[in-house]
Enzyme design. Structure first.
Site, PDB file in Angstrom:
ATOM      1  N   PRO A   1      -7.969  -7.529   3.382  1.00 37.81           N
ATOM      2  CA  PRO A   1      -7.977  -6.580   2.356  1.00 37.81           C
ATOM      3  C   PRO A   1      -7.147  -6.653   1.530  1.00 37.81           C
ATOM      4  O   PRO A   1      -5.845  -6.723   1.718  1.00 37.81           O
ATOM      5  CB  PRO A   1      -8.081  -5.194   3.231  1.00 37.81           C
TER       6      PRO A   1
ATOM      7  N   THR B   1      -0.311   0.817   4.606  1.00 31.64           N
ATOM      8  CA  THR B   1       1.123   0.382   4.859  1.00 31.64           C
ATOM      9  C   THR B   1       1.918   1.507   5.072  1.00 31.64           C
ATOM     10  O   THR B   1       3.164   1.391   5.122  1.00 31.64           O
ATOM     11  CB  THR B   1       1.514  -0.532   3.541  1.00 31.64           C
TER      12      THR B   1
ATOM     13  N   TYR C   1      17.549   3.372   0.408  1.00 35.11           N
ATOM     14  CA  TYR C   1      16.889   2.531  -0.376  1.00 35.11           C
ATOM     15  C   TYR C   1      18.086   1.390  -1.122  1.00 35.11           C
ATOM     16  O   TYR C   1      18.710   1.977  -1.733  1.00 35.11           O
ATOM     17  CB  TYR C   1      16.114   2.947  -1.497  1.00 35.11           C
TER      18      TYR C   1
END
Lengths: 569, 569
Positions: free
Chosen positions: B150, B232, B489
């Protein structure tokens, strides 16, 4: 509650010092509900279900001696293998221990116990004290082809604890009661490592001593365990603040034949599919949960539960929705419908609580407002946090309550509710003594579907009561609020005939079917077990139920881990 | 950003009208980063990684004609079967379409595209328009033994989109771009049914028109899809208020060979193991997600992002933790370390934004407070809700910021941050043009582990930079806060040599290893794919990774659904 003479079985349990409930009913030996100091209760029950509580009890606790307990299939090699792992004193195959570990506390369980119905009893109860012992037991199960059924506090009401009737192999009830410690509190992160067999009060006691709380208070709190909460996706009364157990659970340890699944505590992760959420709700089918790392919170500066009245159920429901949509962040949002409100008033002592509160003055005030007193709904909203936070939230909620036609009646009833909130299950045993049958069904659905669902449940239950020829009582409350919907909790009761469980099945099925038909889930926080397994495919679709079955089959081809539960196969 | 001449390949895509990013890099054709109006940027890059941006670009967009694209293995029977399902115009096997659908946009993807490295390209791209067409494609895959991958917006940076190099069967990239509609908004419950192929801006536009927002804004927002976010386990910038996609997702529809898995929207349920959380993060391995019912929120009355400065990283981090523990409920909590702060200042135009704000007066103020200007950390905190709620939260946060030695500098920089927040990926393409390599790694860990983790990541990256002989830059920010921890991050950059990806691997591995060693997860919101699969067992234990593999093997024994992703097998 009153102290009664213990109705315990002859001969105490021979196992280790692990707390168990009465073998024949809810709670602690010697404690029971009584109605003599609640003058409105017997008339309420008479009016609603036709049962006369002043008449002598028609049944009572059974005599253990009268029971016909199937013999244990435990063989010497298995007994000896288990004793080598946990020590002889922690392998128990006496009848009382085995009966205690056969069922949970659903109405089906209690009727079967009182009726001496035991299609299959575990052959042995084992009490491991460490994860390493659990791992050895799992290895023994692989070697000797045993069935393992994990057992926490025994409060389950979904049939998750009983062996499958046709099971030919040796069935081991794995009692987690010796794994009852808070191992560590990470005070920087607000995370506590807790053993799976720790019961609610044990956990709170150990956490409170260091200034922390788990904040998870299901109705079963006093007799249920952290591992059980995780295994059944439990939810507590203060979930609006603390979250469901699925939110509270951050890390897990689960023993499987190939090793221990270790999920380290993480605030969030993109590692999917989520093993954490696979174990949550797995009811023992994916392995034995030994340890949970859970979010904990500092004990709040202030904690209050305020009571409110609404003129109608719809007004109460809409107020709860408005609170969920607002900037207010209460810890508890609960509103009872008029029948449950009447029941609450009826179970209060004259001198205290709600019934004292609903005095002539208040009643006059309601009448002046044009309320129909038969329709009033009682609500409890809880607040926790800094004093300023609590005050601010009480003000925000007060505005919303007013806007929906309700008004507040202060702290008194909330204090009482708070003290007595875990006592309800005793009431069922008492009601059973008088020929009554009662149980609960709860669901969650989007806000848009709650009222149609509620109406259909009433209609369906009404038809079911008629079908079985009883005057049934159905009560409801909203107990947990979310952004997009809420939990509705239904309690039903009737005076049963000879086939109590057959009658129960008719009512239960009507209610569960209505849940599914109207967009609700099969259960919000009681789990699936065997009781709700017939609705699994309706809830998650046939393809979804197939995925779950495939997961169980593939990860446990030997069918060691609590086979049959959740999917029925 | 500036408009450039399109560097598109010769011949436009022949498929339907579905938006795709540049085949060779991030974002829209004709848009790119430039530094000429940011006088501090080139000196910053020169100082930090030794790259001279004023020198001519060493590489640039490749010429499509120079690429050697492996021929499609598509056979006539398969082509004809697919065309029967979706129509001929929606079955595309041209080279450009196939290249667009080969990779995501990770550094590994971009270096391979620029280098013409294509071990395996999908044989055909198919564009279904309905769930029923998806179901027929899945049936065709079973019949013809096809592989289905996909494809949403193509923004994936974890290697979730590429065919396995050794794949011998026909590989179909299933582009969901025509399933891009908001189907329905349940305004009573705050739930919207949205097709999986809808991209961020499409969703917000359709919702905003009716006064609603999804509130999910990942960095990839402008080029990613709802189905991709779910597959995800994505997280958006405003997750502190709206939750991660795992919280936002309430209902799902997933096409499988045996039927559609339909998970109705529920606020909560005890039906476990959770199929919802099995599909979340499944990266196509459990079936094709066609529809999501998501929580939506009314567009708030007021929305503000305020900027703050802290004297040190640790002070900033502790302030975010204190905010998470407080009664304040901001929508965004973000703080950059000093390197990233310097970068933010360097990417501002002289006349605007942060750099204008950090004027002589403010600098003097910092110096008076005894701050070391090389250590200052910039923070953004966002607020949404009623005007009163925003004002109150700003006050609560302001107190916490002060307590941690920081101070606020108003709305100006926040407005600019808000406008430019989705532009960062363009910068990487620009940096690559100049011989640079840059990528990101993010994790989440308990509050107690964040500082040690951060320090170890810096130490490990430093050793890695030394090992590959470069002057590397590592920057970091905290981007999402939870009760028990937060997301860190990291962005790393260096001037690469001949073996750019070999060098990248050394740095990436050092950082990921440090995450795991220090109690962090392999990724907070980028998924696993192939890029992070080597750390799966480290993250969820060997037994846990085995469970995931067993799930995939048992539910897809034919290996139709994106084989290899998440587990590497």
């Amino acid at each position: 509650m009153t102290d009664l003479k213990p109705k315990t079985a002859p001969g105490a349990a021979t196992g280790p010092d692990v707390k168990h409930m009465k073998w024949w009913g809810w709670g602690v030996e010697g404690v029971a509900f009584h109605h003599e100091d609640k003058p409105n209760f017997a008339p309420f029950v008479k009016k609603m279900v036709g049962v006369d509580l002043w008449a002598d009890a028609v049944t009572g606790a059974p005599s253990f001696d009268d029971l016909d307990i199937p013999a244990s299939h435990l063989t010497e090699p298995v007994a000896s293998a288990l004793a080598t792992i946990v020590g002889e004193g922690n392998v128990v195959s006496g009848d009382l221990e085995r009966v205690v570990h056969t069922y949970g506390k659903s109405i089906r369980d209690l009727f079967r116990i009182r009726g001496g119905v035991f299609p299959r009893v575990p052959d042995v109860v084992v009490y491991p004290a460490t994860e390493s012992e659990v791992a050895k037991i799992v290895a023994a199960a692989v070697e000797h082809d045993l069935v393992l059924i994990p057992f926490g506090g025994g409060s389950n009401i979904a049939g998750s604890l009983e062996p499958m009737a046709q099971e030919q192999r040796t069935v081991v009830s794995l009692d987690m009661g010796r794994l009852d410690r808070v191992l560590d509190i990470d005070e920087d992160a607000g995370l506590a490592r807790i053993q799976a067999g720790a019961q609610g009060p044990d956990i709170e006691e150990q956490l409170n001593a260091k200034g922390w709380t788990l904040g998870h208070f299901p109705d079963s709190f006093t007799h249920s365990t952290l591992g059980g909460w995780v295994a059944t996706r439990s939810s507590g009364m203060q979930s609006d603040k603390f979250g469901d157990i699925a939110d509270i659970t951050r890390g897990l340890r689960v023993v499987r034949p190939e090793g221990v699944v270790v999920l380290r505590p993480l605030p969030s992760t993109s590692t999917g599919p989520s093993l954490r959420e696979m174990i949550l709700g797995s009811e023992g089918r994916l392995g034995i949960i030994t340890e949970v790392t859970a979010q904990v919170h500092r004990i709040p500066e202030k904690r209050e539960i305020l009571a409110y009245f609404f003129p109608t159920w719809e007004a109460g429901l809409r107020a709860m929705q408005a609170i969920a949509e607002s900037d207010a962040t209460p810890s508890v949002t609960r509103v009872s419908n008029s029948f449950e409100t009447e029941m609450s008033l009826a179970t209060s002592k004259e001198s205290k609580g709600i019934s004292a509160l609903l005095n002539q003055g208040v009643q006059k005030f309601m009448q002046l407002k044009g309320w129909d007193l038969s329709k009033i709904c009682l609500s409890f909203i809880g607040y926790e946090g800094s004093s300023e936070h609590v005050d601010r939230n009480e003000k925000l909620v007060s505005k919303i309550v007013k806007k929906h036609g309700g008004f507040g009646v202060g702290k008194g009833p909330g204090v009482l509710y708070d003290q007595k909130k875990f006592d309800t299950p005793y009431l069922r045993d008492f009601f059973m003594d008088h020929g009554g049958a009662a149980d609960v069904s709860e669901t969650a659905a989007p806000w848009s579907k709650l009222l149609p669902l509620y109406n259909e449940v009433y209609a369906a239950a009404g038809r079911a009561f008629e079908k079985i020829g009883v005057q049934g009582l159905l009560m409801a409350h909203l107990s947990h609020s979310y952004h997009s919907g809420a939990c509705l909790y239904f309690t039903f009761a009737f005076e049963h005939g000879d086939d109590a469980l057959g009658q129960y099945d008719v009512v239960k099925k009507a209610i569960q079917d209505a849940f599914i038909q109207e967009g609700g889930t099969l259960s919000h926080h009681h789990g699936v077990g065997l009781e709700h397994a017939p609705w699994l495919a309706d809830d998650v679709s046939a393809a979804g139920a197939g995925l779950v079955q495939t997961l169980f089959d593939a990860t446990d081809s030997q069918r060691i881990f609590n086979p049959g539960k959740v999917t029925g196969h």
